[in-house]
Write a protein that holds these residues in place. Structure first.
Motif, PDB file in Angstrom:
ATOM      1  N   GLN A  96       0.838  -1.193   0.000  1.00 58.17           N
ATOM      2  CA  GLN A  96       0.000   0.000   0.000  1.00 58.17           C
ATOM      3  C   GLN A  96       0.874   1.244   0.000  1.00 58.17           C
ATOM      4  N   LEU A 109      -6.117  11.591  -1.782  1.00 55.86           N
ATOM      5  CA  LEU A 109      -4.928  11.903  -1.003  1.00 55.86           C
ATOM      6  C   LEU A 109      -4.575  10.746  -0.076  1.00 55.86           C
ATOM      7  N   PHE A 120      -2.670  10.307   3.344  1.00 53.92           N
ATOM      8  CA  PHE A 120      -2.241  11.141   4.460  1.00 53.92           C
ATOM      9  C   PHE A 120      -1.224  10.429   5.330  1.00 53.92           C
ATOM     10  N   GLY A 121      -0.338  11.229   5.975  1.00 59.86           N
ATOM     11  CA  GLY A 121       0.460  10.729   7.069  1.00 59.86           C
ATOM     12  C   GLY A 121      -0.399  10.608   8.319  1.00 59.86           C
ATOM     13  N   TYR A 144     -13.686  10.725   3.143  1.00 56.55           N
ATOM     14  CA  TYR A 144     -12.555  10.183   3.871  1.00 56.55           C
ATOM     15  C   TYR A 144     -13.029   9.675   5.228  1.00 56.55           C
ATOM     16  N   GLY A 158      -4.576   9.754  10.455  1.00 54.20           N
ATOM     17  CA  GLY A 158      -4.843  10.620   9.319  1.00 54.20           C
ATOM     18  C   GLY A 158      -6.056  10.121   8.547  1.00 54.20           C
ATOM     19  N   PRO A 159      -6.696  11.004   7.808  1.00 60.50           N
ATOM     20  CA  PRO A 159      -7.848  10.578   6.997  1.00 60.50           C
ATOM     21  C   PRO A 159      -7.438   9.541   5.955  1.00 60.50           C
ATOM     22  N   GLN A 160      -8.361   8.612   5.678  1.00 58.17           N
ATOM     23  CA  GLN A 160      -8.146   7.611   4.627  1.00 58.17           C
ATOM     24  C   GLN A 160      -9.194   7.793   3.546  1.00 58.17           C
ATOM     25  N   PHE A 161      -8.743   7.782   2.313  1.00 59.37           N
ATOM     26  CA  PHE A 161      -9.606   8.031   1.165  1.00 59.37           C
ATOM     27  C   PHE A 161     -10.565   6.871   0.939  1.00 59.37           C
ATOM     28  N   LEU A 201      -8.551  20.582  -1.955  1.00 65.51           N
ATOM     29  CA  LEU A 201      -9.708  20.027  -1.271  1.00 65.51           C
ATOM     30  C   LEU A 201     -10.108  20.911  -0.093  1.00 65.51           C
TER      31      LEU A 201
END
Lengths: 114, 113
Positions: free
Chosen positions: A1, A102, A104-105, B35, B42-45, B102
């Protein structure tokens, strides 16, 4: 991933100091690298973003430094203020025909001490 | 100029139930992304909608589905809720002219018991 690794997890900086948050990515197809700021109970807000053809971008007190060969980028907050206390997220995405999702970290919880 | 608005802000469901979350994009925006943000992460898509079609999808099971309406608003549906679905669900909008920028809403906090 696909991953974006962010450090440190938390950071305490004195007022007026420089806050530095680092991110590293793996996928060389990423071509857009934004930083988001999130306050408790709020959604993330775009701070500043950079593309890999530029090594540095500055907007006010916020600067992104980008090292394409090392696959790393960082956020510098100059003259840090208590109002900057928030969680910061780096992110990355690929282009193609449109805006890809996106990645993200995990975030950095920043505290600016008065 | 209203930003991205989401509803409801908070809700509690039981395992196995279904939930629908709603999002109105920022004025002038035509693309909506969803998300999932777990606590401390952190946000996940999840997926993105443009012209009423799912354009891209992240690594989420088919229990997560969505819809975009002609007025660009969107819904996120989650079926057969699991405890692990407890999270803040964020909607983000963008325009096709500046599709990388965004704008996020404040999210819907879902708790699954």
């Amino acid at each position: 991933q696909q991953q974006v690794k962010q450090s440190p997890q938390s950071l305490i900086v004195q007022k007026g100091g420089i806050s530095i948050i680092n991110c590293a990515y793996e996928n060389t197809a990423f071509d857009y690298f934004p930083w988001y700021q999130q306050f408790p109970g709020k959604g993330p807000a775009l701070l500043i973003a950079i593309r890999p053809d530029v090594s540095e971008k500055k907007e006010g007190r916020f600067t992104i430094s980008f090292n394409k060969s090392a696959k790393q980028f960082s956020l510098h907050i100059m003259d840090s203020q208590p109002g900057d206390s928030a969680t910061y997220f780096c992110a990355a995405s690929m282009g193609g025909g449109g805006a890809d999702g996106l990645t993200f970290g995990k975030g950095t919880h920043l505290i600016i001490q008065p | 100029d209203a930003g991205v608005t989401q509803s409801p802000t908070h809700l509690i469901k039981t395992r196995g139930q279904q939930v629908t979350l709603r999002c109105s994009p920022k004025s002038g925006h035509d693309t909506v992304s969803w998300y999932q943000q777990a606590l401390g992460q952190g946000p996940q898509f999840i997926f993105q909608y443009y012209e009423e079609e799912e354009r891209q999808r992240g690594n989420f099971p088919d229990r997560f589905s969505g819809h975009q309406f002609p007025n660009y608003s969107s819904e996120l549906n989650v079926n057969a809720l699991l405890l692990g679905d407890s999270a803040l669900y964020l909607c983000a909008s963008s325009s096709k002219y500046r599709n990388r920028e965004l704008f996020f809403g404040e999210g819907s906090r879902l708790t699954v018991l």
